[in-house]
Design a protein around this motif. Structure first.
Motif, PDB file in Angstrom:
ATOM      1  N   ILE A 252     -11.562  18.116  -1.241  1.00 50.15           N
ATOM      2  CA  ILE A 252     -11.635  18.903  -0.010  1.00 50.15           C
ATOM      3  C   ILE A 252     -10.443  19.848   0.078  1.00 50.15           C
ATOM      4  N   LEU A 253      -9.255  19.329  -0.218  1.00 46.91           N
ATOM      5  CA  LEU A 253      -8.051  20.159  -0.175  1.00 46.91           C
ATOM      6  C   LEU A 253      -8.122  21.266  -1.221  1.00 46.91           C
ATOM      7  N   ASP A 254      -8.637  20.939  -2.397  1.00 43.94           N
ATOM      8  CA  ASP A 254      -8.800  21.957  -3.441  1.00 43.94           C
ATOM      9  C   ASP A 254      -9.784  23.038  -3.004  1.00 43.94           C
ATOM     10  N   ARG A 255     -10.884  22.622  -2.415  1.00 45.68           N
ATOM     11  CA  ARG A 255     -11.905  23.568  -1.960  1.00 45.68           C
ATOM     12  C   ARG A 255     -11.357  24.522  -0.895  1.00 45.68           C
ATOM     13  N   HIS A 256     -10.457  24.030  -0.067  1.00 46.55           N
ATOM     14  CA  HIS A 256      -9.868  24.857   0.982  1.00 46.55           C
ATOM     15  C   HIS A 256      -8.574  25.536   0.529  1.00 46.55           C
ATOM     16  N   ARG A 257      -8.302  25.424  -0.754  1.00 42.90           N
ATOM     17  CA  ARG A 257      -7.128  26.062  -1.364  1.00 42.90           C
ATOM     18  C   ARG A 257      -5.830  25.676  -0.661  1.00 42.90           C
ATOM     19  N   SER A 258      -5.734  24.429  -0.318  1.00 45.90           N
ATOM     20  CA  SER A 258      -4.537  23.915   0.340  1.00 45.90           C
ATOM     21  C   SER A 258      -3.419  23.739  -0.674  1.00 45.90           C
ATOM     22  N   ASP A 259      -2.203  23.973  -0.222  1.00 42.72           N
ATOM     23  CA  ASP A 259      -1.006  23.745  -1.026  1.00 42.72           C
ATOM     24  C   ASP A 259      -0.541  22.324  -0.724  1.00 42.72           C
ATOM     25  N   TYR A 260      -0.730  21.394  -1.657  1.00 42.28           N
ATOM     26  CA  TYR A 260      -0.441  19.987  -1.377  1.00 42.28           C
ATOM     27  C   TYR A 260       0.086  19.273  -2.613  1.00 42.28           C
ATOM     28  N   THR A 261       0.679  18.117  -2.362  1.00 42.44           N
ATOM     29  CA  THR A 261       1.048  17.183  -3.420  1.00 42.44           C
ATOM     30  C   THR A 261       0.460  15.825  -3.044  1.00 42.44           C
ATOM     31  N   GLU A 262       0.239  15.009  -4.053  1.00 36.87           N
ATOM     32  CA  GLU A 262      -0.291  13.657  -3.857  1.00 36.87           C
ATOM     33  C   GLU A 262       0.739  12.673  -4.395  1.00 36.87           C
ATOM     34  N   THR A 263       1.054  11.642  -3.604  1.00 33.36           N
ATOM     35  CA  THR A 263       2.111  10.701  -3.941  1.00 33.36           C
ATOM     36  C   THR A 263       1.652   9.283  -3.614  1.00 33.36           C
ATOM     37  N   ASP A 264       2.094   8.315  -4.392  1.00 28.71           N
ATOM     38  CA  ASP A 264       1.895   6.913  -4.040  1.00 28.71           C
ATOM     39  C   ASP A 264       2.983   6.506  -3.061  1.00 28.71           C
ATOM     40  N   VAL A 265       2.598   5.784  -2.020  1.00 31.69           N
ATOM     41  CA  VAL A 265       3.536   5.262  -1.031  1.00 31.69           C
ATOM     42  C   VAL A 265       3.245   3.784  -0.815  1.00 31.69           C
ATOM     43  N   ALA A 266       4.217   3.074  -0.290  1.00 32.88           N
ATOM     44  CA  ALA A 266       4.048   1.656   0.030  1.00 32.88           C
ATOM     45  C   ALA A 266       3.501   1.535   1.447  1.00 32.88           C
ATOM     46  N   GLN A 267       2.475   0.728   1.602  1.00 32.04           N
ATOM     47  CA  GLN A 267       1.856   0.491   2.915  1.00 32.04           C
ATOM     48  C   GLN A 267       2.017  -0.985   3.235  1.00 32.04           C
ATOM     49  N   VAL A 268       2.607  -1.294   4.393  1.00 29.68           N
ATOM     50  CA  VAL A 268       2.875  -2.684   4.744  1.00 29.68           C
ATOM     51  C   VAL A 268       2.534  -2.927   6.214  1.00 29.68           C
ATOM     52  N   LYS A 269       1.949  -4.081   6.477  1.00 31.79           N
ATOM     53  CA  LYS A 269       1.682  -4.507   7.848  1.00 31.79           C
ATOM     54  C   LYS A 269       2.670  -5.623   8.150  1.00 31.79           C
ATOM     55  N   LEU A 270       3.537  -5.388   9.118  1.00 34.87           N
ATOM     56  CA  LEU A 270       4.543  -6.368   9.510  1.00 34.87           C
ATOM     57  C   LEU A 270       4.176  -6.954  10.866  1.00 34.87           C
ATOM     58  N   ALA A 271       4.720  -8.111  11.150  1.00 33.34           N
ATOM     59  CA  ALA A 271       4.521  -8.725  12.460  1.00 33.34           C
ATOM     60  C   ALA A 271       5.088  -7.799  13.535  1.00 33.34           C
ATOM     61  N   HIS A 272       4.446  -7.773  14.684  1.00 33.42           N
ATOM     62  CA  HIS A 272       4.875  -6.916  15.789  1.00 33.42           C
ATOM     63  C   HIS A 272       5.852  -7.689  16.669  1.00 33.42           C
ATOM     64  N   ARG A 273       7.109  -7.732  16.229  1.00 27.40           N
ATOM     65  CA  ARG A 273       8.145  -8.414  16.997  1.00 27.40           C
ATOM     66  C   ARG A 273       9.505  -7.849  16.598  1.00 27.40           C
ATOM     67  N   PRO A 274      10.502  -8.059  17.423  1.00 25.03           N
ATOM     68  CA  PRO A 274      11.826  -7.498  17.148  1.00 25.03           C
ATOM     69  C   PRO A 274      12.375  -7.949  15.798  1.00 25.03           C
ATOM     70  N   GLY A 275      12.935  -7.011  15.078  1.00 23.34           N
ATOM     71  CA  GLY A 275      13.637  -7.322  13.835  1.00 23.34           C
ATOM     72  C   GLY A 275      12.843  -7.164  12.559  1.00 23.34           C
ATOM     73  N   GLU A 276      11.529  -7.002  12.638  1.00 26.19           N
ATOM     74  CA  GLU A 276      10.719  -6.955  11.410  1.00 26.19           C
ATOM     75  C   GLU A 276      11.030  -5.730  10.551  1.00 26.19           C
ATOM     76  N   LEU A 277      11.133  -4.571  11.157  1.00 28.37           N
ATOM     77  CA  LEU A 277      11.480  -3.373  10.385  1.00 28.37           C
ATOM     78  C   LEU A 277      12.874  -3.523   9.790  1.00 28.37           C
ATOM     79  N   GLY A 278      13.787  -4.081  10.560  1.00 30.20           N
ATOM     80  CA  GLY A 278      15.147  -4.310  10.054  1.00 30.20           C
ATOM     81  C   GLY A 278      15.165  -5.235   8.855  1.00 30.20           C
ATOM     82  N   ARG A 279      14.362  -6.313   8.917  1.00 33.69           N
ATOM     83  CA  ARG A 279      14.296  -7.250   7.785  1.00 33.69           C
ATOM     84  C   ARG A 279      13.729  -6.557   6.539  1.00 33.69           C
TER      85      ARG A 279
END
Length: 137
Positions: A58-85
């Motif tokens: 789709i991006l190619d068809r619309h001649r978009s200027d883009y890059t594709e990258t692998d990223v880490a996806q994580v689901k953490l508990a919703h409570r204080p300190g999880e992002l910090g840990r």
């Protein structure tokens, strides 16, 4: 924890450009799971997207200027300190977080984090351990 494909798309910084991009994706049944936008250079902006269906053609068809990258996806508990840990564990392993943002799972509406990290494979293993430890406490 999965890795995800992230698209960083450079757009003209003017009204309607983001709407046109999102509409093109929607017309092809591509759902945006995570989104971040920021200025890139004068007159240009960048949008980072994690989507649920392949978007490259789709991006190619619309001649978009883009890059594709692998990223880490994580689901953490919703409570204080999880992002910090999670951030501390990555730091202890010598992994720098270049950027991060949030998204939502389509089926459960659960929030997840996206980390832009050079060592994605190594980071995913550490983040799996952090998430598993949080689930047992």
């Amino acid at each position: 924890m999965p890795t995800a494909k992230e698209f960083t798309i450079r757009l003209e910084d003017r009204p309607g450009t983001l709407g046109k991009l999102c509409q093109a994706l929607a017309e092809e049944e591509v759902n945006i799971l995570a989104y971040q936008q920021f200025p890139f250079e004068k007159g240009k902006g960048s949008v980072r997207l994690v989507v649920d269906n392949p978007a490259k053609a789709i991006l190619d068809r619309h001649r978009s200027d883009y890059t594709e990258t692998d990223v880490a996806q994580v689901k953490l508990a919703h409570r204080p300190g999880e992002l910090g840990r999670a951030a501390s564990r990555l730091g202890d392993a010598g992994i720098n977080i270049n950027y991060g943002y949030c998204g939502t799972e389509p089926d459960t509406n659960a929030t997840f984090l996206i980390f832009g990290i050079a060592e994605v494979g190594k980071a995913v293993k550490i983040l799996e351990q952090v998430a598993a430890a949080a689930a047992t406490t």
